[in-house]
Design a protein around this motif. Structure first.
Motif, PDB file in Angstrom:
ATOM      1  N   GLU A  16       1.082  -1.150  -0.027  1.00  0.00           N
ATOM      2  CA  GLU A  16      -0.454   0.106  -0.041  1.00  0.00           C
ATOM      3  C   GLU A  16       0.701   1.446  -0.132  1.00  0.00           C
ATOM      4  O   GLU A  16       0.558   1.542  -0.768  1.00  0.00           O
ATOM      5  N   ARG A  51      -5.779  -8.798   7.362  1.00  0.00           N
ATOM      6  CA  ARG A  51      -6.859  -7.489   7.222  1.00  0.00           C
ATOM      7  C   ARG A  51      -7.579  -7.454   5.994  1.00  0.00           C
ATOM      8  O   ARG A  51      -6.887  -7.503   5.139  1.00  0.00           O
ATOM      9  N   ASN A  52      -8.398  -6.233   5.846  1.00  0.00           N
ATOM     10  CA  ASN A  52      -8.865  -5.509   4.412  1.00  0.00           C
ATOM     11  C   ASN A  52      -7.983  -4.955   4.134  1.00  0.00           C
ATOM     12  O   ASN A  52      -6.765  -4.231   4.805  1.00  0.00           O
ATOM     13  N   SER A  53      -7.277  -4.350   2.984  1.00  0.00           N
ATOM     14  CA  SER A  53      -7.178  -3.543   2.176  1.00  0.00           C
ATOM     15  C   SER A  53      -7.832  -3.157   1.061  1.00  0.00           C
ATOM     16  O   SER A  53      -8.472  -3.305   0.040  1.00  0.00           O
ATOM     17  N   ASP A  54      -8.038  -2.042   1.366  1.00  0.00           N
ATOM     18  CA  ASP A  54      -9.629  -0.939   0.687  1.00  0.00           C
ATOM     19  C   ASP A  54      -9.377  -0.983  -0.297  1.00  0.00           C
ATOM     20  O   ASP A  54     -10.408  -0.554  -1.223  1.00  0.00           O
ATOM     21  N   ALA A  55      -7.612  -0.710  -0.844  1.00  0.00           N
ATOM     22  CA  ALA A  55      -7.618   0.172  -2.203  1.00  0.00           C
ATOM     23  C   ALA A  55      -7.086  -1.852  -3.190  1.00  0.00           C
ATOM     24  O   ALA A  55      -6.961  -1.194  -5.148  1.00  0.00           O
ATOM     25  N   ALA A 106     -10.147  -6.486  -0.933  1.00  0.00           N
ATOM     26  CA  ALA A 106     -10.765  -5.404  -0.213  1.00  0.00           C
ATOM     27  C   ALA A 106     -12.587  -5.349  -0.291  1.00  0.00           C
ATOM     28  O   ALA A 106     -12.560  -7.234  -0.462  1.00  0.00           O
ATOM     29  N   PRO A 107     -13.015  -4.652   0.127  1.00  0.00           N
ATOM     30  CA  PRO A 107     -14.390  -5.166   0.300  1.00  0.00           C
ATOM     31  C   PRO A 107     -14.791  -5.423  -1.402  1.00  0.00           C
ATOM     32  O   PRO A 107     -14.535  -5.226  -2.024  1.00  0.00           O
ATOM     33  N   SER A 165     -16.411  -2.819  -3.374  1.00  0.00           N
ATOM     34  CA  SER A 165     -15.357  -2.626  -3.944  1.00  0.00           C
ATOM     35  C   SER A 165     -15.218  -2.694  -5.691  1.00  0.00           C
ATOM     36  O   SER A 165     -15.005  -3.602  -5.595  1.00  0.00           O
ATOM     37  N   TRP A 183     -12.414  -2.101  -6.566  1.00  0.00           N
ATOM     38  CA  TRP A 183     -10.608  -2.849  -6.293  1.00  0.00           C
ATOM     39  C   TRP A 183     -10.590  -4.410  -5.842  1.00  0.00           C
ATOM     40  O   TRP A 183      -9.329  -5.180  -5.132  1.00  0.00           O
ATOM     41  N   ARG A 184     -12.086  -5.102  -6.116  1.00  0.00           N
ATOM     42  CA  ARG A 184     -11.865  -6.398  -5.671  1.00  0.00           C
ATOM     43  C   ARG A 184     -11.584  -7.324  -6.526  1.00  0.00           C
ATOM     44  O   ARG A 184     -11.490  -8.383  -5.892  1.00  0.00           O
ATOM     45  N   ARG A 188      -6.359  -4.815  -9.925  1.00  0.00           N
ATOM     46  CA  ARG A 188      -5.619  -3.543  -9.537  1.00  0.00           C
ATOM     47  C   ARG A 188      -3.973  -3.901 -10.246  1.00  0.00           C
ATOM     48  O   ARG A 188      -3.856  -2.724  -9.969  1.00  0.00           O
TER      49      ARG A 188
END
Length: 405
Positions: free
Chosen positions: A134, A187-191, A286-287, A290, A292-293, A298
């Motif tokens: 990130e 954990r999530n990576s939003d992007a 990513a959620p 999103s 970016w899923r 990505r």
């Protein structure tokens, strides 16, 4: 214009035409872990171009080298189509996250586009690899899921468990001690800068071919990424691909179990009786809602950003006027048109697939006075047909079939 003082004929070379933007590489991996010989070239990014070279460097000095997760990952990388990687030899998880020891030394290697820490499956290791990607914004993380097959029971309940841990006052303690499921899924990576794969695979020990061992899949997946990039392009999701070197999986995920794992961004490695062992997921962390899923989206944007940034350095300190705006628009549009022709962008025409705007609207006087030139770019990436649905109905004259993707 030069001064002409003597009568005669003068021939000058005048630069004209587009300055082509070249796509950067997307398949160079960076591996951080413990080598068979842990004392060799520690905390140093070493370029490796073959399995034999890896063993010459990191297997030297040991009469009988012992296998490690790093060695298994590098072997799987080259076996599955990888061509070049960087290896950082570190001793433990503390050095993995240490400044200028583990992941930190990869920050200076622009060539790296994929990062993995084979075998490190703790919450701290997950966070370190994701945070590195990130921060850099030009690479993605491939994370190994939990090593034990028993973890599937917790993985299928990971969403509820993570919410309970986050609400708990001692959530950090639970994650560290493994009492909750929070550490099982990263954990999530939003992007969308990372993807996780489960389960581990079973194959022959690269340092002892007589022994079957359980191996983390991240190195094999990095090779599959490289193989898919070479055969189809970075826009193709690296899924529905055979895992070379995998003779079995440590846990056979069922269709119903994957129905719970897939929406949570856990990509499964599945065994099929006819097709063999295949990668059966292309989600990021990513959620689910999103943009970016998908991992190929990505990685496509990573490639486009890096390619444009490297190939437009000539723009710096040029006169910020209409001629420069037209040149930028021309060069970027030519690059994106090539991507569209390769099938990376969605649309029947280039106008539907992307737009490039660099004009007086994006560069008003206050922007130009600040020494900036702003270009607005929009892309319509092609997304994978993750769910293929056949709608079959019986009509009066027979059977009707409608195919949707």
């Amino acid at each position: 214009m030069p001064n002409y003082l003597t009568p005669g004929v003068y021939v000058e070379e005048v630069a004209s035409g587009a300055r082509p933007i070249q796509a950067v590489g997307t398949s160079t991996a960076g591996f951080v872990g413990v080598a068979p010989n842990p004392s060799v070239r520690a905390h140093e990014p070493v370029a490796i171009n073959s399995w034999q070279q890896f063993m010459r460097i990191f297997g030297a000095g040991t009469h009988k080298a012992h296998t490690t997760c790093l060695a298994q990952a590098v072997y799987g990388f080259f076996l599955n189509g990888g061509g070049r990687c960087y290896v950082v030899n570190c001793q433990d998880e503390t050095q993995l996250t240490g400044d200028r020891k583990g992941l930190g030394v990869l920050e200076s290697i622009d060539e790296v586009a994929i990062v993995a820490a084979p075998g490190f499956v703790s919450p701290a290791a997950y966070d370190a690899v994701l945070s590195h990607c990130e921060l850099m914004e030009d690479r993605v993380a491939i994370l190994d899921g939990p090593a034990t097959a028993a973890a599937i029971n917790d993985l299928t309940k990971v969403a509820a468990a993570r919410m309970q841990v986050e609400k708990s006052d001692d959530g950090e303690k639970q994650a560290q001690t493994g009492k909750g499921a929070a550490g099982l899924r990263p954990r999530n990576s939003d992007a969308g800068y990372g993807a996780v794969y489960f389960p581990w695979i079973v194959g022959r020990d690269p340092l002892n071919s007589r022994s079957l061992i359980r191996m983390p899949p991240s190195g094999h997946l990095a090779g599959i990424y490289a193989r898919s990039d070479a055969t189809r392009g970075v826009h193709k999701a690296p899924a529905n691909e055979v895992v070379r070197g995998a003779l079995n999986v440590s846990y056979r995920v069922t269709r119903h179990e994957q129905a719970e794992l897939n929406p949570q961004g856990v990509n499964c490695i599945r065994f099929f009786p006819r097709e063999g062992i295949r990668v059966w997921g292309a989600r990021t962390l990513a959620p689910a809602a999103s943009e970016w899923r998908y991992i190929n989206v990505r990685r496509l944007f990573n490639m486009v950003k890096e390619s444009i940034a490297q190939s437009t350095r000539w723009v710096v300190f040029e006169p910020n006027d209409q001629d420069l705006w037209k040149a930028i628009t021309r060069d970027v549009s030519a690059f994106l048109t090539l991507l569209w022709r390769q099938g990376a962008l969605f649309g029947s025409t280039p106008q539907e697939a992307f737009f490039v705007q660099c004009d007086a609207e994006t560069n008003p006087p206050e922007v130009r006075d600040a020494g900036q030139v702003v270009t607005r770019i929009g892309l319509a990436p092609v997304k994978p047909a993750e769910f293929v649905i056949f709608q079959i109905g019986q009509g009066v004259g027979g059977t009707e079939t409608e195919v949707q993707q």
